[in-house]
Write a protein that holds these residues in place. Sequence first.
Motif, PDB file in Angstrom:
ATOM      1  N   ASN A  32       0.804  -1.215   0.000  1.00 53.54           N
ATOM      2  CA  ASN A  32       0.000   0.000   0.000  1.00 53.54           C
ATOM      3  C   ASN A  32       0.842   1.274   0.000  1.00 53.54           C
ATOM      4  O   ASN A  32       0.386   2.295  -0.501  1.00 53.54           O
ATOM      5  N   THR A  52       1.822   6.571  -1.705  1.00 52.63           N
ATOM      6  CA  THR A  52       0.779   5.728  -1.143  1.00 52.63           C
ATOM      7  C   THR A  52      -0.317   5.523  -2.179  1.00 52.63           C
ATOM      8  O   THR A  52      -0.743   6.486  -2.826  1.00 52.63           O
ATOM      9  N   SER A  53      -0.751   4.296  -2.322  1.00 52.83           N
ATOM     10  CA  SER A  53      -1.807   4.002  -3.281  1.00 52.83           C
ATOM     11  C   SER A  53      -3.057   3.570  -2.540  1.00 52.83           C
ATOM     12  O   SER A  53      -3.002   2.802  -1.600  1.00 52.83           O
ATOM     13  N   GLY A  55      -7.383   4.827  -3.303  1.00 54.20           N
ATOM     14  CA  GLY A  55      -8.241   5.218  -4.404  1.00 54.20           C
ATOM     15  C   GLY A  55      -7.483   6.074  -5.387  1.00 54.20           C
ATOM     16  O   GLY A  55      -7.755   6.076  -6.589  1.00 54.20           O
ATOM     17  N   SER A  56      -6.503   6.793  -4.889  1.00 53.34           N
ATOM     18  CA  SER A  56      -5.633   7.606  -5.725  1.00 53.34           C
ATOM     19  C   SER A  56      -4.219   7.534  -5.143  1.00 53.34           C
ATOM     20  O   SER A  56      -4.026   7.112  -4.011  1.00 53.34           O
ATOM     21  N   THR A  57      -3.280   7.946  -5.951  1.00 54.62           N
ATOM     22  CA  THR A  57      -1.882   7.921  -5.510  1.00 54.62           C
ATOM     23  C   THR A  57      -1.543   9.238  -4.838  1.00 54.62           C
ATOM     24  O   THR A  57      -1.803  10.308  -5.386  1.00 54.62           O
ATOM     25  N   VAL A  58      -0.946   9.145  -3.669  1.00 55.33           N
ATOM     26  CA  VAL A  58      -0.577  10.333  -2.910  1.00 55.33           C
ATOM     27  C   VAL A  58       0.919  10.291  -2.642  1.00 55.33           C
ATOM     28  O   VAL A  58       1.455   9.275  -2.182  1.00 55.33           O
ATOM     29  N   THR A  59       1.594  11.377  -2.930  1.00 51.56           N
ATOM     30  CA  THR A  59       3.012  11.484  -2.628  1.00 51.56           C
ATOM     31  C   THR A  59       3.219  12.490  -1.508  1.00 51.56           C
ATOM     32  O   THR A  59       2.449  13.432  -1.338  1.00 51.56           O
ATOM     33  N   SER A  72       8.495   7.839  -7.371  1.00 52.24           N
ATOM     34  CA  SER A  72       7.575   7.213  -8.310  1.00 52.24           C
ATOM     35  C   SER A  72       7.580   5.712  -8.074  1.00 52.24           C
ATOM     36  O   SER A  72       8.443   5.184  -7.364  1.00 52.24           O
ATOM     37  N   TYR A  75       4.104  -0.262 -10.272  1.00 53.22           N
ATOM     38  CA  TYR A  75       3.300  -1.212  -9.509  1.00 53.22           C
ATOM     39  C   TYR A  75       3.469  -2.639 -10.018  1.00 53.22           C
ATOM     40  O   TYR A  75       3.439  -3.588  -9.234  1.00 53.22           O
TER      41      TYR A  75
END
Length: 124
Positions: A32, A52-53, A55-59, A72, A75
Amino acid sequence: QVQLVESGGGLVQAGGSLRLSCAASGSIFRINAMGWYRHAPGKQRELVASITSGGSTVTNYADSVKGRFTVSRDYAKNTVYLQMNSLKPEETAVYYCNADRVLLTSTPGYYSYWGQGTQVTVSS
């Protein structure tokens, strides 16, 4: 059950760039969150960047690296990257990869794993 192998560290002059890679392998169902931390002599380990993945990817980035570092993830390969530009001597440290909230194929629960670390040395 899960191994993290880092690569890409080395010696670079101030202002230069490096790209770190961290590949996770083992009995992985899903990872995750992945991130990079660094530990410099005499200092505490600090978060550099994470991705973090859900519902959406958060950096997320440490304030000191915003605008210069990019995290980056591939996956399909369970690999996380850290592109580091405009490096500074004070960023000399051992950089560690972390895989967090890992779901395994064989064991219930969430787990966290660390790589062995890769040395980044920035000369002035």
